[in-house]
Design a protein around this motif. Structure first.
Motif, PDB file in Angstrom:
ATOM      1  N   LEU A  36     -73.270  37.129  90.806  1.00 45.32           N
ATOM      2  CA  LEU A  36     -72.875  37.065  89.620  1.00 45.32           C
ATOM      3  C   LEU A  36     -72.834  35.524  89.083  1.00 45.32           C
ATOM      4  N   ALA A  37     -72.426  34.713  90.234  1.00 45.35           N
ATOM      5  CA  ALA A  37     -72.124  33.252  89.806  1.00 45.35           C
ATOM      6  C   ALA A  37     -73.920  32.913  89.520  1.00 45.35           C
ATOM      7  N   ILE A  38     -74.650  33.101  90.344  1.00 49.92           N
ATOM      8  CA  ILE A  38     -76.192  32.563  90.210  1.00 49.92           C
ATOM      9  C   ILE A  38     -76.753  32.925  88.753  1.00 49.92           C
ATOM     10  N   VAL A  39     -76.861  34.170  88.496  1.00 53.01           N
ATOM     11  CA  VAL A  39     -77.460  34.739  87.249  1.00 53.01           C
ATOM     12  C   VAL A  39     -76.663  34.429  86.183  1.00 53.01           C
ATOM     13  N   THR A  40     -75.142  34.252  86.261  1.00 52.57           N
ATOM     14  CA  THR A  40     -74.588  33.916  85.108  1.00 52.57           C
ATOM     15  C   THR A  40     -74.971  32.477  84.687  1.00 52.57           C
ATOM     16  N   ALA A  41     -75.059  31.577  85.733  1.00 58.20           N
ATOM     17  CA  ALA A  41     -75.408  30.120  85.448  1.00 58.20           C
ATOM     18  C   ALA A  41     -76.652  29.925  84.996  1.00 58.20           C
ATOM     19  N   ILE A  42     -77.640  30.948  85.038  1.00 61.89           N
ATOM     20  CA  ILE A  42     -78.956  30.965  84.573  1.00 61.89           C
ATOM     21  C   ILE A  42     -78.795  30.809  82.965  1.00 61.89           C
ATOM     22  N   GLY A  43     -78.023  31.758  82.352  1.00 63.45           N
ATOM     23  CA  GLY A  43     -77.702  31.978  80.929  1.00 63.45           C
ATOM     24  C   GLY A  43     -77.775  30.702  79.912  1.00 63.45           C
ATOM     25  N   PRO A  44     -76.724  29.775  80.169  1.00 60.66           N
ATOM     26  CA  PRO A  44     -76.546  28.568  79.289  1.00 60.66           C
ATOM     27  C   PRO A  44     -77.718  27.683  79.617  1.00 60.66           C
ATOM     28  N   LEU A  45     -78.505  27.768  80.756  1.00 57.71           N
ATOM     29  CA  LEU A  45     -79.661  26.861  80.957  1.00 57.71           C
ATOM     30  C   LEU A  45     -81.008  27.405  80.238  1.00 57.71           C
ATOM     31  N   VAL A  46     -80.750  28.682  80.138  1.00 54.42           N
ATOM     32  CA  VAL A  46     -82.057  29.354  79.228  1.00 54.42           C
ATOM     33  C   VAL A  46     -81.858  28.915  77.925  1.00 54.42           C
ATOM     34  N   TYR A  47     -80.827  28.964  77.222  1.00 52.24           N
ATOM     35  CA  TYR A  47     -80.353  28.536  76.092  1.00 52.24           C
ATOM     36  C   TYR A  47     -80.647  26.894  75.683  1.00 52.24           C
ATOM     37  N   ARG A  48     -80.148  26.345  76.590  1.00 53.67           N
ATOM     38  CA  ARG A  48     -80.524  24.901  76.443  1.00 53.67           C
ATOM     39  C   ARG A  48     -82.145  24.544  76.366  1.00 53.67           C
TER      40      ARG A  48
END
Length: 345
Positions: free
Chosen positions: A128-140
């Protein structure tokens, strides 16, 4: 079809609908805050399921180095952007650290923990931590610089991000599918109905997350800021609410919802690198049922999609996907007649 078969199909439909409801809520959230029709929502589902499968096999999931690479790119991009804007070095450093520290720490922990066969609960939390952290980076990387573009441009970007993540999924996990062990092997009978422990976990987790989302939007300051951004982006900016921060938060929540959905369904079906698209698309159908605006409507639409899929698989299993996606046509027609289209300016 007798009552017992109908009850079994209804239970199966509600269980699937609970997962689709989570994805529909994430789709509505992202669209309301950022105007992005987030097609890659399903990729978070596949990434989470396959990341957990890699941890189960004692392998380091490829999403961990991918997270580190994304964090490095974002750090470089934020540094260059901050210096071009003439910001003080301390402020640039604070911006870079704020965006990159958490993903880097999570990625390093994942690299260390991958081969160590941690208990299942810790593996789930790490996934959950790995995939969740990808979210804001994709937005950026993909959306932030074009946040004020038209919905059509943002949709085209979403299509590109979807294909990019799907291709990376093939590189990271290969073409073979994976299924994870059940979190609870118990089983219960209630008349003609058979409840597996995994089914109960899916239903309870979905209900709990929906309640938490309601509390978040109703009670927390961040939730109210997201609601304000969804209602009026310009007004929210004038009140001091950062649309950029709101976008990152909405993508973080969407990534977490997608990751949780992937973890929940991974013991019930085999997940391939491209399975997330079809699952996310059903969540999108449910969100369209609500006009991409109503959270209760999206949840109701998701249950209807789940029931339609379940009964279609009994009557015409070869055409169940066609039937489910055809469901969107009368909904679009009804909304078109109810709300006349206005050109976007």
């Amino acid at each position: 079809m007798d009552f017992s078969i109908a009850s079994i199909l209804m239970l199966d439909g509600v269980t699937n609908g609970a997962v689709y409801a989570l994805l529909a809520l994430a789709t509505v959230l992202v669209f309301a805050v950022t105007r992005v029709i987030f097609i890659p929502q399903g990729e978070f589902v596949a990434f989470a399921a396959l990341t957990l499968a890699s941890l189960q096999l004692g392998k380091t999931p490829m999403t961990a180095p991918f997270l580190l690479v994304l964090a490095l790119i974002v750090a470089v991009l934020d540094t260059v952007t901050g210096l071009r804007e003439g910001l003080p070095v301390v402020r640039v450093l604070k911006r870079v650290l704020g965006a990159a520290v958490a993903p880097v720490l999570i990625g390093l922990v994942a690299l260390w923990a991958g081969p160590r066969q941690l208990p299942l609960l810790l593996q789930v939390l790490l996934t959950l931590a790995i995939v969740t952290a990808i979210g804001p980076l994709v937005y950026r990387l993909a959306y932030q610089s074009l946040a004020d573009a038209s919905v059509l441009v943002l949709l085209i970007i979403s299509v590109g991000v979807h294909f990019a993540l799907t291709g990376l999924g093939l590189v990271f996990f290969g073409a073979e599918g994976s299924r994870n062990p059940s979190f609870w092997d118990a089983s219960f009978n209630a008349g003609p109905l058979f409840f597996s422990g995994q089914t109960i976990i899916i239903l309870l987790a979905s209900i709990a997350l929906i309640v938490c989302l309601w509390l978040f939007f109703e009670k927390s300051l961040y939730g109210k800021a997201l609601r304000a951004t969804a209602v009026n982006r310009l007004g929210a900016r004038l009140m001091g609410i950062s649309s950029t921060a709101a976008g990152k938060l909405s993508f973080t929540m969407a990534a977490f919802i997608g990751a949780l959905s992937g973890v929940l369904i991974s013991p019930t079906t085999t997940i391939f690198y491209d399975s997330g698209f079809l699952i996310g698309l059903k969540g999108f159908v449910a969100a369209v049922f609500a006009g991409l605006a109503s959270y209760p409507g999206a949840a109701l639409g998701a249950v209807l999609v789940g029931l339609l899929e379940s009964f279609s698989s009994f009557w015409a299993s070869s055409f169940k996907e066609v039937i489910v996606f055809t469901f969107i046509l009368p909904v679009l027609l009804w909304r078109s007649l109810r709300d006349p289209h206005q050109e976007e300016h």
